[in-house]
Design a protein around this motif. Structure first.
Motif, mmCIF file in Angstrom:
data_model
loop_
_atom_site.group_PDB
_atom_site.id
_atom_site.type_symbol
_atom_site.label_atom_id
_atom_site.label_comp_id
_atom_site.label_asym_id
_atom_site.label_seq_id
_atom_site.Cartn_x
_atom_site.Cartn_y
_atom_site.Cartn_z
ATOM 1 N N SER A 8 -43.568 17.210 49.576
ATOM 2 C CA SER A 8 -44.029 16.038 48.755
ATOM 3 C C SER A 8 -43.207 14.889 48.698
ATOM 4 O O SER A 8 -41.929 15.021 49.276
ATOM 5 C CB SER A 8 -44.495 16.292 47.563
ATOM 6 N N ASP A 9 -43.625 13.765 48.695
ATOM 7 C CA ASP A 9 -42.731 12.473 48.454
ATOM 8 C C ASP A 9 -42.043 12.831 47.510
ATOM 9 O O ASP A 9 -40.541 12.292 47.667
ATOM 10 C CB ASP A 9 -43.915 11.135 48.244
ATOM 11 N N GLU A 10 -42.382 13.404 46.109
ATOM 12 C CA GLU A 10 -41.346 13.492 44.971
ATOM 13 C C GLU A 10 -40.059 14.610 45.778
ATOM 14 O O GLU A 10 -39.133 14.211 45.185
ATOM 15 C CB GLU A 10 -42.114 14.166 44.051
ATOM 16 N N GLN A 11 -40.496 15.509 46.447
ATOM 17 C CA GLN A 11 -39.496 16.411 46.830
ATOM 18 C C GLN A 11 -38.313 15.825 47.739
ATOM 19 O O GLN A 11 -37.112 15.852 47.658
ATOM 20 C CB GLN A 11 -40.069 17.716 47.565
ATOM 21 N N LEU A 12 -38.854 14.962 48.580
ATOM 22 C CA LEU A 12 -38.219 14.223 49.503
ATOM 23 C C LEU A 12 -37.332 13.143 48.913
ATOM 24 O O LEU A 12 -36.154 12.965 49.266
ATOM 25 C CB LEU A 12 -38.989 13.720 50.724
ATOM 26 N N LEU A 13 -37.923 12.351 48.157
ATOM 27 C CA LEU A 13 -37.156 11.312 47.324
ATOM 28 C C LEU A 13 -36.352 12.004 46.624
ATOM 29 O O LEU A 13 -35.083 11.422 46.376
ATOM 30 C CB LEU A 13 -38.325 10.623 46.652
ATOM 31 N N ALA A 14 -36.096 12.951 45.918
ATOM 32 C CA ALA A 14 -35.379 13.784 45.185
ATOM 33 C C ALA A 14 -34.154 14.212 46.026
ATOM 34 O O ALA A 14 -33.001 14.135 45.871
ATOM 35 C CB ALA A 14 -35.802 14.921 44.507
ATOM 36 N N MET A 15 -34.562 14.648 47.415
ATOM 37 C CA MET A 15 -33.350 15.101 48.502
ATOM 38 C C MET A 15 -32.749 13.734 48.825
ATOM 39 O O MET A 15 -31.487 13.897 48.901
ATOM 40 C CB MET A 15 -34.171 15.619 49.763
ATOM 41 N N VAL A 16 -33.027 12.628 48.859
ATOM 42 C CA VAL A 16 -32.813 11.431 49.281
ATOM 43 C C VAL A 16 -31.665 10.723 47.969
ATOM 44 O O VAL A 16 -30.389 10.754 48.340
ATOM 45 C CB VAL A 16 -33.634 10.160 49.494
ATOM 46 N N MET A 17 -32.060 11.140 46.932
ATOM 47 C CA MET A 17 -31.317 10.666 45.763
ATOM 48 C C MET A 17 -30.149 11.844 45.782
ATOM 49 O O MET A 17 -28.965 11.212 45.309
ATOM 50 C CB MET A 17 -32.168 10.710 44.300
ATOM 51 N N ALA A 52 -34.003 1.037 54.853
ATOM 52 C CA ALA A 52 -33.974 0.187 53.726
ATOM 53 C C ALA A 52 -35.334 0.559 52.804
ATOM 54 O O ALA A 52 -35.091 0.413 51.668
ATOM 55 C CB ALA A 52 -33.995 -1.243 53.887
ATOM 56 N N ALA A 53 -36.308 0.816 53.560
ATOM 57 C CA ALA A 53 -37.654 1.135 52.747
ATOM 58 C C ALA A 53 -37.313 2.541 52.029
ATOM 59 O O ALA A 53 -37.906 2.713 51.041
ATOM 60 C CB ALA A 53 -39.004 0.920 53.563
ATOM 61 N N MET A 54 -36.861 3.488 52.791
ATOM 62 C CA MET A 54 -36.604 4.780 52.296
ATOM 63 C C MET A 54 -35.737 4.859 51.222
ATOM 64 O O MET A 54 -35.769 5.322 50.103
ATOM 65 C CB MET A 54 -35.931 5.487 53.464
ATOM 66 N N LEU A 55 -34.501 3.852 51.212
ATOM 67 C CA LEU A 55 -33.755 3.750 50.116
ATOM 68 C C LEU A 55 -34.540 3.268 48.898
ATOM 69 O O LEU A 55 -34.105 3.878 47.636
ATOM 70 C CB LEU A 55 -32.281 2.803 50.573
ATOM 71 N N ARG A 56 -35.132 2.317 49.087
ATOM 72 C CA ARG A 56 -35.811 1.516 48.051
ATOM 73 C C ARG A 56 -36.762 2.505 47.204
ATOM 74 O O ARG A 56 -36.911 2.586 46.170
ATOM 75 C CB ARG A 56 -36.750 0.287 48.398
ATOM 76 N N LEU A 59 -34.842 4.938 45.297
ATOM 77 C CA LEU A 59 -34.335 4.156 43.894
ATOM 78 C C LEU A 59 -35.345 3.770 42.978
ATOM 79 O O LEU A 59 -35.325 3.756 41.734
ATOM 80 C CB LEU A 59 -33.397 2.891 44.262
ATOM 81 N N LEU A 60 -36.524 3.469 43.516
ATOM 82 C CA LEU A 60 -37.871 3.392 42.580
ATOM 83 C C LEU A 60 -38.187 4.720 42.010
ATOM 84 O O LEU A 60 -38.476 4.585 40.860
ATOM 85 C CB LEU A 60 -39.047 2.742 43.584
ATOM 86 N N HIS A 61 -38.177 5.594 42.798
ATOM 87 C CA HIS A 61 -38.316 6.995 42.105
ATOM 88 C C HIS A 61 -37.317 7.301 41.096
ATOM 89 O O HIS A 61 -37.884 7.607 39.957
ATOM 90 C CB HIS A 61 -38.443 7.944 43.202
#
Length: 186
Positions: A8-17, A52-56, A59-61
């Motif tokens: 999910s986007d949430e799982q992926l964004l947590a991995m990025v963070m 940059a979009a992935m980082l944003r 960070l928005l998450h």
């Protein structure tokens, strides 16, 4: 027919963070996130288009999570000066007790300052946090001013703790905020 997302986007964004916190924002490349997530680089490009979009998005998450935690804590503390301390100490818990790790986390703040959308999210959080702290000083003269000063004291205490790193961050923050309240006698 579109393929089903394995993360999910949430799982992926947590991995990025997690990658950002471990190695800094510059390390969050498509290649590094692909390796950490098991997704292909092309899949990441399809989701985010640019680094940059992935980082944003990550960070928005993170801002979303901080907004939620701030609202949760603000709803549980008493509307007193003691409640203001409890709220800010509660928000300090995520910093851990490692000053070097806290310093690395400041690189995330640098990214927030660089991006207008992220900077606006930070400003909005500051406004909401100021309002929550001001509610704890509702009977005082100028509760919003006291709240802003207390928030400045809180952020300053985090920095000074980072230099000295004597004991747990929550204990240091609480002690500093108690000194602040004693000095202003709300």
């Amino acid at each position: 027919m579109p393929r089903h997302r394995t993360l999910s986007d949430e799982q992926l964004l947590a991995m990025v963070m997690a990658l950002i916190h471990a190695e800094g924002p510059d390390a969050a490349t498509f290649a590094a996130v692909a390796k950490a997530s098991g997704l292909s680089g092309s899949t990441l490009v399809q989701r985010f288009a640019t680094k940059a979009a992935m980082l944003r998005a990550a960070l928005l998450h993170a801002w979303d999570r901080l907004d939620t935690e701030t609202a949760r804590l603000a709803g549980t503390v008493p509307k007193t000066p003691e409640g203001a301390i409890a709220l800010l100490v509660g928000l300090s818990q995520d910093y851990g007790d490692n000053a070097a790790a806290y310093g690395e986390g400041l690189l995330v703040l640098r990214e927030d300052f660089r991006d207008l959308v992220l900077r606006a999210r930070g400003a909005a959080w500051g406004t909401a946090l100021t309002a929550a702290i001001a509610q704890c000083f509702g009977s005082a003269t100028a509760p919003e001013t006291i709240a802003r000063l207390m928030l400045s004291q809180w952020q300053g205490s985090l920095i000074w703790w980072g230099f000295g790193a004597e004991g747990p961050v929550a204990v240091y923050v609480e002690t500093e905020l108690r000194c602040f309240l004693a000095a202003i006698k709300p």
